[in-house]
Design an enzyme around this catalytic site. Structure first.
Site, short mmCIF file in Angstrom:
data_model
loop_
_atom_site.label_atom_id
_atom_site.label_comp_id
_atom_site.label_asym_id
_atom_site.label_seq_id
_atom_site.Cartn_x
_atom_site.Cartn_y
_atom_site.Cartn_z
N ASP A 19 0.80 -1.23 0.00
CA ASP A 19 0.00 0.00 0.00
C ASP A 19 0.83 1.28 0.00
O ASP A 19 0.51 2.23 0.73
CB ASP A 19 -0.96 0.02 1.20
CG ASP A 19 -1.77 -1.26 1.33
OD1 ASP A 19 -1.89 -1.99 0.34
OD2 ASP A 19 -2.29 -1.52 2.43
N LYS A 84 -7.10 -4.42 -2.75
CA LYS A 84 -7.66 -5.05 -1.57
C LYS A 84 -8.47 -4.06 -0.76
O LYS A 84 -8.28 -2.85 -0.87
CB LYS A 84 -6.55 -5.67 -0.71
CG LYS A 84 -5.56 -4.69 -0.11
CD LYS A 84 -4.42 -5.43 0.59
CE LYS A 84 -3.48 -4.53 1.33
NZ LYS A 84 -4.04 -3.82 2.47
N CYS A 117 -1.78 -2.73 8.07
CA CYS A 117 -1.63 -3.66 6.94
C CYS A 117 -0.33 -4.45 7.00
O CYS A 117 -0.31 -5.64 6.67
CB CYS A 117 -1.75 -2.90 5.62
SG CYS A 117 -3.38 -2.14 5.42
#
Length: 188
Positions: A19, A84, A117
């Site tokens: 990310d 995601k 994450c």
């Protein structure tokens, strides 16, 4: 020659960029985000040069945008990017199957956020039997204490905490490596 099983090897490494999206990076402390992005870029460049697979994830790209162009501009065309909404990368469709298909057991994680994450991905990958290496100077969180405790927790659970320079030197192992000069040029 046998080496310590925790030393990274070219043939067993997989780099995952979690990310590293510009909109998300904008919420981080500026200096931390710049350091994370620069060090992650060096690792991606080295991985591309050394033939180490790279996978990317993007958290809710519709809202948070795409991966930072300083990363995507240097990727090979066949690099997979997984969208995601779940916080662990393992929640992305096809992600765990793709990781398994690389037949590599040493996973190097970079990206954001450390306490969300990155940690969830690390814990799940360790549960699946992977050796996880967290690059402390290529991850960040909005708050320094969140990163600190996430690193501590991941280490307590068996992850290796490392830095981008250690990863680069473990990948080449010797100053006589044919790509050593290019790799050492990635040091900041």
């Amino acid at each position: 020659m046998t080496t310590h099983p925790n030393l990274l090897s070219l043939k067993n490494s997989l780099l995952i960029v979690v990310d590293l999206q510009s909109k998300l990076s904008a919420a981080m402390p500026e200096r931390d985000a710049e350091l994370m992005t620069a060090n992650a870029r060096s690792l991606v460049e080295a991985a591309e040069l050394l033939g180490i697979p790279v996978l990317l994830t993007e958290q809710y790209p519709k809202g948070l945008g795409a991966t930072d162009t300083t990363i995507t501009d240097i990727l090979s065309e066949d690099t997979l990017i997984f969208d995601k909404t779940g916080f662990s990368c393992c929640a992305a469709d096809g992600f765990t199957d793709t990781v398994a298909s690389t037949d590599r057991k040493q996973v190097i994680l970079v990206g954001q956020e450390a306490h969300v994450c990155v940690i969830q991905t690390a814990l799940e990958l360790m549960h699946f039997g992977y050796q996880v290496h967290i690059v402390e100077d290529a991850i960040c969180s909005r708050k320094a204490e969140h990163k600190f405790y996430a690193l501590q927790r991941m280490q307590q659970q068996g992850a290796t905490i490392t830095n981008y320079e250690s990863v680069l030197f473990e990948w080449v192992r010797d100053s006589t490596h044919p790509e050593f000069k290019k790799i050492s040029g990635l040091l900041r």
